[in-house]
Design an enzyme around this catalytic site. Structure first.
Site, PDB file in Angstrom:
ATOM      1  N   THR A  14       0.822  -1.206   0.000  1.00  0.00           N
ATOM      2  CA  THR A  14       0.000   0.000   0.000  1.00  0.00           C
ATOM      3  C   THR A  14       0.857   1.258   0.000  1.00  0.00           C
ATOM      4  O   THR A  14       0.459   2.281  -0.562  1.00  0.00           O
ATOM      5  CB  THR A  14      -0.957   0.026   1.207  1.00  0.00           C
ATOM      6  OG1 THR A  14      -0.213  -0.169   2.411  1.00  0.00           O
ATOM      7  CG2 THR A  14      -2.010  -1.060   1.092  1.00  0.00           C
TER       8      THR A  14
ATOM      9  N   HIS B  94       0.380 -16.486  -3.785  1.00  0.00           N
ATOM     10  CA  HIS B  94      -0.793 -16.283  -4.635  1.00  0.00           C
ATOM     11  C   HIS B  94      -0.424 -15.983  -6.084  1.00  0.00           C
ATOM     12  O   HIS B  94      -1.249 -15.478  -6.841  1.00  0.00           O
ATOM     13  CB  HIS B  94      -1.669 -15.176  -4.047  1.00  0.00           C
ATOM     14  CG  HIS B  94      -2.211 -15.519  -2.696  1.00  0.00           C
ATOM     15  ND1 HIS B  94      -2.513 -14.567  -1.732  1.00  0.00           N
ATOM     16  CD2 HIS B  94      -2.496 -16.715  -2.124  1.00  0.00           C
ATOM     17  CE1 HIS B  94      -2.957 -15.168  -0.646  1.00  0.00           C
ATOM     18  NE2 HIS B  94      -2.948 -16.471  -0.857  1.00  0.00           N
TER      19      HIS B  94
ATOM     20  N   CYS C  22      -0.316 -19.094 -22.039  1.00  0.00           N
ATOM     21  CA  CYS C  22      -1.355 -19.655 -22.890  1.00  0.00           C
ATOM     22  C   CYS C  22      -1.725 -21.039 -22.355  1.00  0.00           C
ATOM     23  O   CYS C  22      -0.851 -21.876 -22.114  1.00  0.00           O
ATOM     24  CB  CYS C  22      -0.861 -19.763 -24.328  1.00  0.00           C
ATOM     25  SG  CYS C  22      -1.986 -20.681 -25.408  1.00  0.00           S
TER      26      CYS C  22
ATOM     27  N   CYS D 253      -0.699 -23.723 -25.492  1.00  0.00           N
ATOM     28  CA  CYS D 253       0.677 -24.058 -25.883  1.00  0.00           C
ATOM     29  C   CYS D 253       1.716 -23.706 -24.822  1.00  0.00           C
ATOM     30  O   CYS D 253       2.872 -24.090 -24.935  1.00  0.00           O
ATOM     31  CB  CYS D 253       1.034 -23.358 -27.196  1.00  0.00           C
ATOM     32  SG  CYS D 253       1.297 -21.557 -27.051  1.00  0.00           S
TER      33      CYS D 253
ATOM     34  N   CYS E 168      -3.497 -16.085 -27.325  1.00  0.00           N
ATOM     35  CA  CYS E 168      -2.156 -16.393 -27.809  1.00  0.00           C
ATOM     36  C   CYS E 168      -2.159 -16.408 -29.342  1.00  0.00           C
ATOM     37  O   CYS E 168      -3.215 -16.503 -29.985  1.00  0.00           O
ATOM     38  CB  CYS E 168      -1.737 -17.746 -27.253  1.00  0.00           C
ATOM     39  SG  CYS E 168      -0.128 -18.339 -27.814  1.00  0.00           S
TER      40      CYS E 168
ATOM     41  N   ASN F   5       1.821  -4.131  11.812  1.00  0.00           N
ATOM     42  CA  ASN F   5       0.541  -3.995  11.117  1.00  0.00           C
ATOM     43  C   ASN F   5      -0.228  -2.807  11.691  1.00  0.00           C
ATOM     44  O   ASN F   5      -0.122  -2.498  12.882  1.00  0.00           O
ATOM     45  CB  ASN F   5      -0.299  -5.268  11.268  1.00  0.00           C
ATOM     46  CG  ASN F   5      -1.359  -5.388  10.200  1.00  0.00           C
ATOM     47  OD1 ASN F   5      -1.058  -5.306   9.007  1.00  0.00           O
ATOM     48  ND2 ASN F   5      -2.605  -5.580  10.603  1.00  0.00           N
TER      49      ASN F   5
END
Length: 239
Positions: free
Chosen positions: A28, A121, A129, A132, A150, A213
Site C-alpha cells: 500500500t 498467490h 497460454c 501451448c 495467444c 501492522n
C-alpha cells in the site's frame, strides 16, 4: 514507538536467519490498494462481488468481464518498490534474510532486488497460454482488449491463484521450509485472515516473532513485539 524500534533493532542484530511474511499492507505504501481494509477493494460496491470475479469459475465462464476488472484493478504499472521492499532486498544481499514469503502478486520484491521470494498467490507478471504454454508479460496483457489470446488461438491466463484454485505445492513447501528454519519471523501488512496462508505461521519454531501492522490481528497476543505502523516506516529504521 522509538522504544519498540530499538527492541526490533536488537532482535535483528541477534538473529541471523530472518524470514519476512508479508501481505497487502507491504504494497500500500507503493500506491497499490489493498482488499480487506475499510477502504479496500472488497468494501466497494460492484454488481458482481470482487471475490466472485476473482474466482476460477468466473474466469472461465465470464472471461471478458474478468479481464475488464483485472486490467482495471489488479494491474498497477506505476507502482515502485518502497522502503520495506528495498530493506528486505538489502538484508538478503547481506545474508541476514533467508526468504520473503508474500501474499502479494505485484512482483515488487523482485523489482527491489530480492531473489528468494515465495509468491503464495502467484504473480501478475507471469501469464501463459493454456493451450501451448507460451509466456506473456503483464504489460502485454494490459495492452490487450477483450479476451487476450495467444498467437496459437489459446486463452491466456494470469499465473494468479484465483478463488477455488489450490496454492502451488512447490511454493508452499519452499515457504514452509524457510519459516521452519528462521530464528526470527517478521509478519507484516497482513490481517492474517486469509487461509491457508495465515496457517503457515504455526511452522515457526524460532526465537523472535514480530508483527508490524496498522490494525489488530489474531496473532497479536503471541508475538514478542507488535508495532502499529507502516511496514516501510519501521524497516527503514533498522540496520
Amino acid at each position: 514507538m522509538e522504544d519498540k524500534i530499538t527492541v526490533l533493532k536488537e532482535f535483528a542484530q541477534e538473529c541471523g536467519k530472518i524470514v519476512f511474511f508479508g501481505g497487502a499492507g507491504v504494497s500500500t505504501e507503493s500506491g497499490i490498494p489493498d482488499f480487506r481494509s475499510q477502504d479496500g477493494l472488497y468494501h466497494m460496491q460492484y454488481a458482481v462481488p470482487p471475490e466472485t470475479i476473482l474466482s476460477s469459475g468466473y474466469f472461465y465462464s465470464h472471461t471478458e468481464d474478468f479481464y475488464r476488472f483485472y486490467r482495471e484493478k489488479m494491474l498497477c504499472f506505476t507502482a515502485k518498490p518502497n522502503a520495506a521492499h528495498k530493506k528486505l532486498a538489502e538484508w538478503e544481499r547481506s545474508g541476514k534474510l533467508l526468504a520473503v514469503v508474500t501474499q502479494n502478486i505485484d512482483g515488487l520484491h523482485q523489482t527491489a532486488g530480492s531473489k528468494n521470494v515465495y509468491e503464495l498467490h502467484g504473480s501478475v507478471h507471469r501469464n501463459r497460454c493454456l493451450q501451448c504454454g507460451k509466456a506473456y508479460s503483464a504489460e502485454t496483457i494490459g495492452r490487450t482488449q477483450g479476451i487476450p489470446r495467444c498467437a496459437c488461438g489459446g486463452l491466456i491466463k494470469p499465473d494468479v491463484v484465483l478463488y477455488g484454485e489450490p496454492l502451488d505445492e512447490k511454493v508452499v513447501q519452499g515457504a514452509l521450509n524457510a519459516i521452519g528454519r528462521a530464528d526470527m519471523l517478521i509478519v507484516a501488512g497482513t490481517s492474517l485472515t486469509v487461509y491457508p496462508a495465515a496457517g503457515f505461521l504455526r511452522y515457526f519454531r524460532g526465537k523472535r516473532l514480530v508483527l508490524i501492522n496498522r490494525s489488530e490481528t489474531p496473532l497479536d497476543g503471541s508475538c514478542d513485539l507488535v508495532l502499529r505502523a507502516n511496514v516501510g516506516e519501521v524497516l527503514s529504521q533498522i540496520d
